[in-house]
Design an enzyme around this catalytic site. Structure first.
Site, PDB file in Angstrom:
ATOM      1  CB  CYS A 129      37.670  37.668  35.772  1.00  0.00           C
ATOM      2  SG  CYS A 129      37.429  37.761  37.662  1.00  0.00           S
TER       3      CYS A 129
ATOM      4  CB  CYS B 155      38.117  34.453  37.639  1.00  0.00           C
ATOM      5  SG  CYS B 155      36.506  34.983  38.506  1.00  0.00           S
TER       6      CYS B 155
END
Length: 182
Positions: free
Chosen positions: A131, A134
């Site tokens: 991700c 993130c």
């Protein structure tokens, strides 16, 4: 089960993984809590029972009960957040970026350990899960907390090796069962 048992399960072609596992288990750039928690969170993110059991046996005792719970919490919350925020990042429609997530994430505010350690573990899991949003968010917080690029890289190296060990052991199990069936 231990790190040694994991290394013994790896085939000869994965010798580099064995060497990396050994060196990272003693990574000097991280505190013992940071290193152990990164191994635990990464193992949980690997989703391989054998690897998780071995890592927990090796590194669980090096963590306080609160830190062990926090490492597990980092893996759990990132399993959710990495999917959600990867969707937000990859979706072509921009309106998802402005909508509130409406997902509970209280553990991030009160993880039960130093915020930087929890961020480090969350970064490692985010790297395993791929991700980008993130990864960027946790890396920024780690820099603000004073961690160096080398410390952040060490955590991602641990995540990469733990994931590769899990993938190799899983692949060998599948290959072994196919050979037995033939």
């Amino acid at each position: 089960m231990s790190i040694e048992s994991l290394k013994n399960r790896l085939p000869d072609y994965a010798r580099d993984l064995k060497l990396n596992l050994s060196s990272l288990a003693a990574e000097p750039g991280l505190t013992e809590q940071q290193r152990a928690g990164t191994f635990v969170a990464s193992a949980l993110a690997s989703r391989n029972a054998e690897v998780t059991q071995a890592i927990l046996a090796e590194f669980g005792p090096k963590l306080s009960p609160e830190a062990l719970t926090a490492a597990k919490a980092a893996a759990a919350i990132m399993a959710m957040n990495n999917i959600y925020y990867r969707f937000v990042h990859l979706a072509s429609a921009s309106d998802y970026k402005t909508l509130p997530a409406k997902l509970r994430m209280n553990v991030i505010a009160k993880p039960g350990v130093e915020k930087a350690d929890f961020e480090l573990w969350s970064l490692a899991v985010s790297a395993v899960n791929g991700c980008g949003m993130c990864i960027d968010a946790h890396e920024r917080e780690l820099r603000k907390a004073g961690l160096s690029a080398e410390q952040i890289q060490a955590a991602v190296r641990i995540a990469a090796v733990v994931h590769a060990v899990a993938a190799t052991i899983e692949g060998e199990a599948v290959a072994g069962s196919q050979a037995a069936a033939a």
